[in-house]
Design a protein around this motif. Structure first.
Motif, PDB file in Angstrom:
ATOM      1  N   SER A  63      60.068  -1.386 -21.963  1.00 53.51           N
ATOM      2  CA  SER A  63      59.272  -2.431 -21.331  1.00 53.51           C
ATOM      3  C   SER A  63      58.274  -1.773 -20.380  1.00 53.51           C
ATOM      4  O   SER A  63      58.430  -0.624 -19.982  1.00 53.51           O
ATOM      5  CB  SER A  63      60.177  -3.411 -20.591  1.00 53.51           C
ATOM      6  OG  SER A  63      60.990  -2.736 -19.666  1.00 53.51           O
ATOM      7  N   SER A  70      57.072  -1.687 -17.180  1.00 51.05           N
ATOM      8  CA  SER A  70      57.257  -0.971 -15.919  1.00 51.05           C
ATOM      9  C   SER A  70      58.189   0.227 -16.066  1.00 51.05           C
ATOM     10  O   SER A  70      58.242   1.088 -15.194  1.00 51.05           O
ATOM     11  CB  SER A  70      57.776  -1.922 -14.828  1.00 51.05           C
ATOM     12  OG  SER A  70      59.014  -2.498 -15.182  1.00 51.05           O
ATOM     13  N   LYS A  93      47.801  -7.557 -11.512  1.00 52.53           N
ATOM     14  CA  LYS A  93      49.233  -7.475 -11.781  1.00 52.53           C
ATOM     15  C   LYS A  93      49.428  -7.236 -13.278  1.00 52.53           C
ATOM     16  O   LYS A  93      48.650  -7.704 -14.103  1.00 52.53           O
ATOM     17  CB  LYS A  93      49.938  -8.769 -11.361  1.00 52.53           C
ATOM     18  CG  LYS A  93      49.762  -9.133  -9.886  1.00 52.53           C
ATOM     19  CD  LYS A  93      50.379  -8.090  -8.983  1.00 52.53           C
ATOM     20  CE  LYS A  93      50.149  -8.395  -7.504  1.00 52.53           C
ATOM     21  NZ  LYS A  93      50.890  -9.559  -7.053  1.00 52.53           N
ATOM     22  N   ARG A 150      53.954  -8.867 -18.428  1.00 52.44           N
ATOM     23  CA  ARG A 150      55.394  -8.607 -18.331  1.00 52.44           C
ATOM     24  C   ARG A 150      56.065  -8.918 -19.669  1.00 52.44           C
ATOM     25  O   ARG A 150      55.942 -10.029 -20.186  1.00 52.44           O
ATOM     26  CB  ARG A 150      55.981  -9.496 -17.216  1.00 52.44           C
ATOM     27  CG  ARG A 150      57.339  -9.082 -16.724  1.00 52.44           C
ATOM     28  CD  ARG A 150      57.665  -9.761 -15.411  1.00 52.44           C
ATOM     29  NE  ARG A 150      57.798 -11.199 -15.527  1.00 52.44           N
ATOM     30  CZ  ARG A 150      57.929 -12.023 -14.485  1.00 52.44           C
ATOM     31  NH1 ARG A 150      57.921 -11.531 -13.252  1.00 52.44           N
ATOM     32  NH2 ARG A 150      58.064 -13.317 -14.654  1.00 52.44           N
ATOM     33  N   ASP A 195      62.563  -6.233 -19.771  1.00 55.66           N
ATOM     34  CA  ASP A 195      63.010  -5.942 -18.402  1.00 55.66           C
ATOM     35  C   ASP A 195      61.885  -5.255 -17.652  1.00 55.66           C
ATOM     36  O   ASP A 195      61.872  -4.032 -17.506  1.00 55.66           O
ATOM     37  CB  ASP A 195      64.242  -5.027 -18.432  1.00 55.66           C
ATOM     38  CG  ASP A 195      65.533  -5.795 -18.514  1.00 55.66           C
ATOM     39  OD1 ASP A 195      65.505  -7.028 -18.385  1.00 55.66           O
ATOM     40  OD2 ASP A 195      66.590  -5.170 -18.709  1.00 55.66           O
ATOM     41  N   SER A 196      60.940  -6.026 -17.157  1.00 55.96           N
ATOM     42  CA  SER A 196      59.756  -5.421 -16.560  1.00 55.96           C
ATOM     43  C   SER A 196      59.385  -6.144 -15.275  1.00 55.96           C
ATOM     44  O   SER A 196      59.712  -7.315 -15.085  1.00 55.96           O
ATOM     45  CB  SER A 196      58.591  -5.505 -17.553  1.00 55.96           C
ATOM     46  OG  SER A 196      57.513  -4.708 -17.143  1.00 55.96           O
ATOM     47  N   LYS A 197      58.699  -5.407 -14.398  1.00 54.75           N
ATOM     48  CA  LYS A 197      58.208  -5.961 -13.138  1.00 54.75           C
ATOM     49  C   LYS A 197      56.695  -5.796 -13.068  1.00 54.75           C
ATOM     50  O   LYS A 197      56.164  -4.768 -13.469  1.00 54.75           O
ATOM     51  CB  LYS A 197      58.875  -5.261 -11.950  1.00 54.75           C
ATOM     52  CG  LYS A 197      60.373  -5.528 -11.849  1.00 54.75           C
ATOM     53  CD  LYS A 197      60.975  -4.847 -10.627  1.00 54.75           C
ATOM     54  CE  LYS A 197      62.462  -5.162 -10.507  1.00 54.75           C
ATOM     55  NZ  LYS A 197      63.077  -4.507  -9.338  1.00 54.75           N
ATOM     56  N   ARG A 198      56.029  -6.799 -12.533  1.00 53.22           N
ATOM     57  CA  ARG A 198      54.564  -6.776 -12.492  1.00 53.22           C
ATOM     58  C   ARG A 198      54.012  -5.770 -11.495  1.00 53.22           C
ATOM     59  O   ARG A 198      52.919  -5.228 -11.685  1.00 53.22           O
ATOM     60  CB  ARG A 198      54.021  -8.148 -12.092  1.00 53.22           C
ATOM     61  CG  ARG A 198      54.384  -9.244 -13.017  1.00 53.22           C
ATOM     62  CD  ARG A 198      53.512 -10.462 -12.787  1.00 53.22           C
ATOM     63  NE  ARG A 198      54.086 -11.603 -13.469  1.00 53.22           N
ATOM     64  CZ  ARG A 198      54.055 -11.768 -14.779  1.00 53.22           C
ATOM     65  NH1 ARG A 198      53.466 -10.875 -15.536  1.00 53.22           N
ATOM     66  NH2 ARG A 198      54.616 -12.826 -15.328  1.00 53.22           N
ATOM     67  N   GLU A 241      52.854 -15.240 -22.753  1.00 59.50           N
ATOM     68  CA  GLU A 241      52.623 -15.296 -21.308  1.00 59.50           C
ATOM     69  C   GLU A 241      51.138 -15.572 -21.085  1.00 59.50           C
ATOM     70  O   GLU A 241      50.286 -14.952 -21.711  1.00 59.50           O
ATOM     71  CB  GLU A 241      53.029 -13.984 -20.642  1.00 59.50           C
ATOM     72  CG  GLU A 241      52.716 -13.924 -19.156  1.00 59.50           C
ATOM     73  CD  GLU A 241      53.318 -12.711 -18.468  1.00 59.50           C
ATOM     74  OE1 GLU A 241      54.539 -12.756 -18.200  1.00 59.50           O
ATOM     75  OE2 GLU A 241      52.602 -11.732 -18.215  1.00 59.50           O
ATOM     76  N   ASN A 245      56.479 -14.744 -18.809  1.00 65.14           N
ATOM     77  CA  ASN A 245      57.680 -14.210 -19.439  1.00 65.14           C
ATOM     78  C   ASN A 245      58.725 -13.955 -18.360  1.00 65.14           C
ATOM     79  O   ASN A 245      58.411 -13.914 -17.169  1.00 65.14           O
ATOM     80  CB  ASN A 245      57.369 -12.925 -20.191  1.00 65.14           C
ATOM     81  CG  ASN A 245      56.815 -13.188 -21.588  1.00 65.14           C
ATOM     82  OD1 ASN A 245      57.119 -14.199 -22.206  1.00 65.14           O
ATOM     83  ND2 ASN A 245      55.999 -12.265 -22.082  1.00 65.14           N
ATOM     84  N   GLY A 298      60.967 -11.333 -17.372  1.00 61.74           N
ATOM     85  CA  GLY A 298      60.951 -10.168 -16.503  1.00 61.74           C
ATOM     86  C   GLY A 298      62.316  -9.750 -15.984  1.00 61.74           C
ATOM     87  O   GLY A 298      63.358 -10.159 -16.490  1.00 61.74           O
ATOM     88  N   GLU A 328      58.949 -12.927  -9.348  1.00 58.34           N
ATOM     89  CA  GLU A 328      57.708 -12.331  -8.846  1.00 58.34           C
ATOM     90  C   GLU A 328      56.582 -13.354  -8.702  1.00 58.34           C
ATOM     91  O   GLU A 328      55.421 -12.989  -8.615  1.00 58.34           O
ATOM     92  CB  GLU A 328      57.254 -11.170  -9.735  1.00 58.34           C
ATOM     93  CG  GLU A 328      58.236 -10.011  -9.748  1.00 58.34           C
ATOM     94  CD  GLU A 328      57.781  -8.859 -10.629  1.00 58.34           C
ATOM     95  OE1 GLU A 328      57.520  -7.764 -10.099  1.00 58.34           O
ATOM     96  OE2 GLU A 328      57.694  -9.054 -11.852  1.00 58.34           O
TER      97      GLU A 328
END
Length: 780
Positions: free
Chosen positions: A241, A243, A289, A292, A295-298, A421, A432, A434, A643
């Motif tokens: 993913s 991040s 940003k 996503r 399993d990701s973070k912006r 998204e 999405n 995240g 987020e």
């Protein structure tokens, strides 16, 4: 040293080092035990603690070890031995503890995955930077036990370093299996392994350990050359993913190895990775940003580290094209943030931030060109993702569009089918799922049984039973294995320039062998003015077995959902428990038990308009579904969006679920989404385009000031499909095309756009394209 003299950014880093060290150094000079007694207790076994328990202990050790490494940097820069003495005294405490151990018993924080990422790095860096001081015949360290200065024992230090390197490599464990698919763990631990290996004095042993690290590998620290690097595909990104994909340690490791073993040509052989480092900046929403998926973070952003390491390699190796791209990317990054103002942080996972000073390259004030990171189409192959963007030069953060569709099985993936998204009006409106803020939250049912599954994302669920498999999943008991969505059409292609400023599209296809169905989703960005634009989402889905029903799920941040028919009348809603169920697997697929306050309309064949209201700053998402297919619309509340901004992090997410009986291929889900600053949409109406009983697109009418814009959008499921509408005098051969009619003060303009096809005709106007199967023509 030249950079420190010339550039404020370099001076700033040195000044910060002094600020971080001087106070503690003075304390130490007056009372050595003041700092040395702050060294926390050591764990006894490298599998003693969980990640949650190890984290605070690693953080406490890093607070002390960072003092040592910072002092080591200052010694290297100033040659003032007071800094080396301070660093050596701290180092001595760790050497005294680690040297008597064995590789199997060596640990600091009690978690084998944490120490190489957090504590072993600064331990090795400190030794490396003060090594010339330690090798002096009169070098001493303060002994806590003897309460006096004693000669430094380098043999003991070497024993400790060998134990650290041995603990990371774990040659006493199972062997590596070259070519297998792995997670990011051996990348994250690589710095702890490599740094300590390079501190081994014995040439033969150092080379042997390096060969284990690079060539042979172990089950714990897989071969960098034969297991880790082969996982990079043609796009040159780590296949997880977003991040997780940055992986600056990869480029950093290539740089270090290339410096020490230039004859290996590791950067020459891996230039696709250096070029892949530039992909991430194409994956930003208009507010910068990141999109996503999985399993990701912006907000995780390692692009600058990637560019700094890449630039250092390119400068040294003479890769001129990569060098220019890295300079341009860095310059544009600094411009976006108001300049390069590095700040040293106490990040336990980034113990080598100071390398920005030692490897930093000055950026010329004038560089020819820019990198256009606002390309309309971006494809991320391993994740099955297609991005669609429509950029405007003025106030893009408010008026620009950016959305993604797709899904796949990869490490840190979610089970989403072809999810979507959408960004609009300054927000990621349709998000999405995240990743949660903490590791602990990843284990809770809300993540495992909702956010990770279909219903926690914007997707279509087949027969109420869409699910994944446990076999093949990247995580045990996760049930998230699925087939990969693939891009089958797009205009423009990946990172190419568009042929029309107002139109683009991408289509993702999924052969879902888990749920015995096929799905196809097309997302198009369509602009109607500098300040108005909309998304067209067309989702085809059918089971290869019985088609009972399909559910189209869409989440939007906000405070209220208003649902009306096409005449503007509020639809009556009644409570329903239709989503209070699951298929009985361990993760409760498809995950919609977390919908609350579910209320459903009667079955309706008319068009439906939905408005999601964001009260904070009066923003709106208008969603329009055309008439023609009988459907039931459910409004619901779902867990808060991760987020989210402006208070929506703690507010329930608005949800609309649309149920359609039977198949959804010949009668696909069609929705127009218009993010807006106005409570009324500029889109006036949406109607289906029919080919007999088959829905092949939409007619969308917009009113912009005094201009009436009618878009006839044809979206067919095959590249060689033929559509003919005698009433409209419209003929199209291809997959995706648009006829736009603009009318203002009795003047008309017609635009013909072929995204993929051969021929498009409207009335007496015709567009025939070449072998590229795309084209655009404007008729006044």
């Amino acid at each position: 040293m030249e950079n420190i003299k010339k550039y404020d950014w370099a001076k700033s880093i040195v000044n910060q080092l002094h600020e971080r060290v001087e106070g503690s150094l003075q304390k130490h000079q007056s009372d050595p035990n003041a700092i040395l007694n702050s060294v926390p207790a050591f764990a006894k076994d490298d599998r003693e603690n969980s990640e949650q328990k190890a984290s605070p202990l690693a953080s406490a050790h890093n607070k002390v070890l960072a003092l040592a490494s910072d002092a080591g940097y200052l010694y290297y820069l100033t040659q003032d031995e007071k800094y080396a003495q301070f660093a050596a005294d701290i180092l001595g405490v760790y050497i005294d503890h680690i040297a008597p151990l064995t590789p199997q018993t060596t640990t600091i924080c009690g978690y084998e995955f944490f120490d190489p990422r957090t504590t072993y790095g600064p331990f090795a860096i400190t030794y490396d930077f003060i090594y010339p001081y330690l090798k002096q015949a009169n070098a001493t360290v303060y002994s806590k036990t003897q309460k006096k200065r004693i000669p430094f024992d380098n043999a003991k230090a070497q024993k400790a370093m060998a134990n650290v390197a041995g603990n990371v490599l774990q040659e006493y464990g199972k062997p590596d299996k070259h070519g297998k698919t792995i997670s990011n763990h051996p990348i994250l631990t690589a710095s702890g392994a490599l740094f300590s290996i390079l501190c081994i004095e014995d040439d033969k042993e150092r080379q042997r350990l390096f060969n284990v690290f690079w060539e042979k590998g172990t089950a714990h620290q897989n071969s960098f050359k034969n297991t880790i690097l082969p996982m990079f595909g043609e796009q040159g990104v780590w296949p997880e993913s977003l991040s997780y994909s940055f992986m600056p340690i990869i480029t950093m490791t290539l740089n270090i190895v290339d410096r020490i073993y230039p004859e290996m040509n590791v950067t020459q052989e891996n230039q696709h990775i250096l070029n892949g480092n530039f992909l991430f900046d194409y994956l930003r929403h208009p507010n910068r940003k990141f999109v996503r998926f999985g399993d990701s973070k912006r907000n995780n952003d390692s692009t600058e580290d990637l560019y700094l390491y890449t630039l250092n390699i390119a400068e040294r190796r003479g890769y001129d094209d990569i060098k220019q791209k890295a300079q341009l990317a860095l310059k544009q990054s600094y411009e976006a943030k108001g300049g390069y103002k590095p700040k040293l942080e106490d990040n336990i996972f980034n113990n080598f931030q100071i390398l920005d000073l030692f490897w930093g390259q000055p950026i010329p004030e004038k560089i020819d060109g820019r990198i256009n990171f606002n390309k309309p189409t971006v494809i991320v192959k391993h994740a099955g993702i297609a991005l669609q963007r429509n950029y405007v030069a003025k106030e893009n953060e408010i008026y620009g569009l950016c959305g993604i569709i797709g899904g796949a099985s990869y490490v840190h993936s979610h089970l989403t089918g072809i999810s979507m998204e959408l960004y609009g009006a300054g927000y990621v409106m349709g998000p999405n799922a995240g990743l949660p803020a903490s590791v602990k939250e990843r284990q809770i049912p809300l993540h495992e049984k909702y956010f990770r599954l279909y219903a926690g994302n914007n997707s279509v669920i087949v027969n109420g039973s869409s699910h994944g498999l446990d076999e093949g999943s990247w995580k045990g008991d996760a049930y998230v294995w699925q087939n990969n969505a693939v891009n089958i059409a797009a205009e423009p292609k990946h990172l190419e320039n568009p042929i029309a400023e107002n139109f683009s599209f991408a289509t993702q296809f999924l052969k879902d062998e888990v749920n015995n169905c096929v799905q196809e989703r097309t997302l198009s960005t369509i602009r109607t003015s500098e300040k108005t634009a909309y998304y067209l989402d067309i989702f085809r889905s059918k089971s290869n077995g019985e088609n009972k029903f399909h559910d189209y799920i869409y989440h939007n941040i906000g405070d209220e959902t208003i649902i009306k028919n096409e005449k503007g009348q509020l639809l009556s809603l009644k409570e329903t428990d239709r989503y209070n169920n699951d298929i009985g697997d361990p993760v409760q697929s498809p995950g919609w038990r977390y919908f609350e306050n579910t209320k459903v309309t009667e079955s309706i064949k008319d068009g439906v308009d939905v408005t999601f209201k964001i009260d904070f700053d009066k923003k709106y998402m208008h969603m329009m579904v055309p008439k023609g297919v009988e459907r039931e619309f459910t409004t619901a509340l779902a867990p808060p969006t991760r987020e989210a901004e402006n208070g929506y992090l703690k507010k329930k997410t608005q949800v609309v679920a649309i149920r359609q009986n039977g198949e959804a291929w010949d009668k696909p889900f069609i929705a127009v989404f218009e993010p807006s600053l106005n409570s009324e949409s500029s889109v006036q109406s949406v109607e289906p385009l029919m080919d007999g009983n088959k829905v092949v697109g939409a007619k969308v009418i917009s009113k912009i000031n005094k201009t009436l814009i009618t878009d006839y959008i044809i979206c067919q499921d095959k590249a060689d499909s033929v559509y003919s509408n005698k009433d409209l005098k419209l003929n199209f051969e291809g997959r995706f095309g648009i006829v736009r009619l603009e009318e203002v003060k009795r003047k008309k303009k017609v635009s013909l756009y072929i995204g993929e096809g051969k021929k498009l005709g409207f009335a007496e106007k015709t567009l025939i394209v070449n072998e590229e199967y795309k084209g655009f023509k404007l008729f006044n």
